[in-house]
Design an enzyme around this catalytic site. Sequence first.
Site, mmCIF file in Angstrom:
data_model
loop_
_atom_site.group_PDB
_atom_site.id
_atom_site.type_symbol
_atom_site.label_atom_id
_atom_site.label_comp_id
_atom_site.label_asym_id
_atom_site.label_seq_id
_atom_site.Cartn_x
_atom_site.Cartn_y
_atom_site.Cartn_z
ATOM 1 N N HIS A 17 104.143 64.180 41.098
ATOM 2 C CA HIS A 17 104.051 63.696 39.720
ATOM 3 C C HIS A 17 103.511 62.271 39.692
ATOM 4 O O HIS A 17 102.630 61.941 38.893
ATOM 5 C CB HIS A 17 105.432 63.691 39.043
ATOM 6 C CG HIS A 17 106.008 65.035 38.796
ATOM 7 N ND1 HIS A 17 107.299 65.343 39.157
ATOM 8 C CD2 HIS A 17 105.507 66.141 38.203
ATOM 9 C CE1 HIS A 17 107.565 66.590 38.804
ATOM 10 N NE2 HIS A 17 106.489 67.104 38.227
ATOM 11 N N LYS A 41 115.292 75.843 30.851
ATOM 12 C CA LYS A 41 115.168 75.669 32.296
ATOM 13 C C LYS A 41 116.476 75.242 32.945
ATOM 14 O O LYS A 41 116.587 75.280 34.157
ATOM 15 C CB LYS A 41 114.077 74.630 32.616
ATOM 16 C CG LYS A 41 112.671 75.155 32.454
ATOM 17 C CD LYS A 41 111.673 74.190 33.044
ATOM 18 C CE LYS A 41 110.269 74.767 33.022
ATOM 19 N NZ LYS A 41 109.294 73.847 33.615
ATOM 20 N N ARG A 95 98.319 72.300 41.267
ATOM 21 C CA ARG A 95 98.605 72.390 42.697
ATOM 22 C C ARG A 95 97.894 73.573 43.320
ATOM 23 O O ARG A 95 97.391 73.488 44.423
ATOM 24 C CB ARG A 95 100.111 72.541 42.933
ATOM 25 C CG ARG A 95 100.928 71.341 42.578
ATOM 26 C CD ARG A 95 102.380 71.635 42.762
ATOM 27 N NE ARG A 95 102.731 72.801 41.955
ATOM 28 C CZ ARG A 95 103.861 72.974 41.326
ATOM 29 N NH1 ARG A 95 104.800 72.091 41.428
ATOM 30 N NH2 ARG A 95 104.096 74.045 40.606
ATOM 31 N N SER A 133 109.289 70.500 41.872
ATOM 32 C CA SER A 133 110.648 70.046 41.562
ATOM 33 C C SER A 133 111.683 71.120 41.869
ATOM 34 O O SER A 133 112.768 70.833 42.386
ATOM 35 C CB SER A 133 110.752 69.638 40.094
ATOM 36 O OG SER A 133 109.986 68.490 39.849
#
Length: 164
Positions: A17, A41, A95, A133
């Site tokens: 990040h 989440k 990514r 993460s």
Amino acid sequence: MRVGLYPGTFDPVTLGHLDIIKRAAALVDRLVIGVAINRDKGPLFTLEERVAMIEAECAILSKATGTEIVAHPFENLLIDCAHDVRAGIIIRGLRAVADFEYEYQMVGMNRVLDSSVETVFLMAEARHQAIASKLVKEISRLGGDVSKFVPPAVNEALINKRRA
């Protein structure tokens, strides 16, 4: 003034990040880090903790780059958040190919909602492409060392969460 919005959950903020934030800061005059509330989440860190981590890490980057970088919690549509902070650019990190497929759909929807807001994709540096993460949290939860994936203060916060 060019304002960019880099949204995410940042649960927790990773070196990947921060790589995207640093590079995005070179493209805009003001960079808003949109910290998504996203209750679905089930974040490990509270919104307040995530905002504090972003603010602490971005203060360093802001000083180094000369770009104003601020955290902005949001729970509405991304395009509405862009309007709220007057961003003309949404910055997204990529990514892998799987990221692109989701992001491509998101851009299409956002363009229909407001075609004046552009989306810019930045590829994570090769050494950060595997960092996610979700994986960082899992490794930490299982007692693994995540110091290669997160800044020292975030690593300490993860250790403290694990102890709690």
